[in-house]
Design an enzyme around this catalytic site. Structure first.
Site, short mmCIF file in Angstrom:
data_model
loop_
_atom_site.label_atom_id
_atom_site.label_comp_id
_atom_site.label_asym_id
_atom_site.label_seq_id
_atom_site.Cartn_x
_atom_site.Cartn_y
_atom_site.Cartn_z
N GLU A 1 -37.99 26.92 -27.84
CA GLU A 1 -38.21 26.44 -26.48
C GLU A 1 -36.90 25.99 -25.84
OE1 GLU A 1 -42.42 24.61 -25.82
OE2 GLU A 1 -41.68 23.82 -27.73
N GLU B 1 -46.56 26.79 -33.66
CA GLU B 1 -47.53 25.77 -33.25
C GLU B 1 -48.98 26.22 -33.40
OE1 GLU B 1 -43.71 24.88 -30.98
OE2 GLU B 1 -44.84 26.67 -31.60
#
Length: 275
Positions: A116, A136
């Site tokens: 990210e 995730e």
């Protein structure tokens, strides 16, 4: 924050290097690192001499995501929201609005929140041995610092979906490049030299032009039509053109017709004298 504890901040000429500096934790992001990243990118925005910011990781990883020490606090609903809406959103906006060209220098693992961070940057260069992924979904959640959204804007959607859905953490740099994620991949033994050349080239450009290019390309994606985006571009070019140093260069063009006339008169006078 002149002295950071989780990152390094160094300026050399037109380049600022911000290095994630928790190598024993594979540069995992804790609350302190998030706060320091926000501060550092706000700080570098106001460094008039800096054209390029390099975001790197110290040690064997670029960044492996959120630190495990964060997760117990995320069980509390408000704390979980703050981690996403304050720390995560804050880091992303600080990078986006720092007005410098931000280049991710990826070596080692770039996973979860680390990927990210790379997505927040303007350019992403990777060592061939680097590994990528978003993990995730293996915990039944999604990337929460903009990864699910930014990756869909950074590469073909069908490939972005595979990365999010699969939860893999073993995508190679070549995989990611072929899928449209990375700017370039360099062989390990060539990486430092090739990356230095790239940074040297970009940082040699006029700082205000780089700043405007970043803003126009970013904001044009938010325009409702192509015509609106083109108007944004035209206005930016006009603004740049009227910078004092550009106008000084323009003066040489403005004076050229007079110079040509004067030279022609001199040539005619010399011809008359000969005859």
């Amino acid at each position: 924050m002149d002295r950071y504890t989780t990152i390094l901040y160094e300026i050399r000429g037109p380049v600022c290097t911000i290095t994630l500096n928790r190598p024993d934790k594979y540069n995992a992001i804790n609350r302190e690192m998030a706060a320091e990243l926000i501060d550092a990118f706000h700080r570098v925005r106001d460094e008039a001499s800096v054209a390029v910011v390099v975001l790197a990781g110290n040690g064997k990883a670029f960044c492996t995501g959120g630190d495990l020490s964060i997760f117990p606090s995320l069980a509390e609903h408000t704390e979980s929201m703050n981690w996403l809406a304050h720390q995560g959103y804050g880091v992303g906006k600080a990078i986006e609005l720092c007005e410098k060209v931000v280049i991710a220098k990826v070596t080692g693992h770039c996973l979860a929140g680390g990927l990210e961070l790379a997505l927040m940057c303007d350019l992403v260069y990777a060592r061939e041995s680097a590994k990528f992924g978003t993990t995730e979904i293996n915990m039944g959640i999604l990337p929460g610092w903009g990864g699910t959204v930014r990756i869909a804007r950074a590469m073909p959607i069908y490939r972005a979906r595979e990365i999010i859905y699969s939860g893999r953490k073993d995508y190679t740099a070549r995989d990611m490049y072929e899928m449209g994620f990375l700017t370039r991949v360099f062989k390990d033994d060539e990486f430092e030299a090739r990356f230095t050349d790239v940074v040297g080239n970009i940082s040699s450009k006029k700082i205000i032009a780089l700043r405007m290019a970043k803003e126009v390309m970013g904001r044009s994606l938010e325009c409702g039509s192509l015509d609106a985006a083109l108007a944004l571009e035209r206005n930016a070019i006009q603004w740049l053109t009227y910078a004092p140093d550009i106008q000084a260069m323009m003066d040489t063009f403005r004076n050229q017709p007079d110079d040509l006339v004067a030279k022609q008169k001199q040539a005619n006078a010399a011809s008359d004298e000969r005859h």
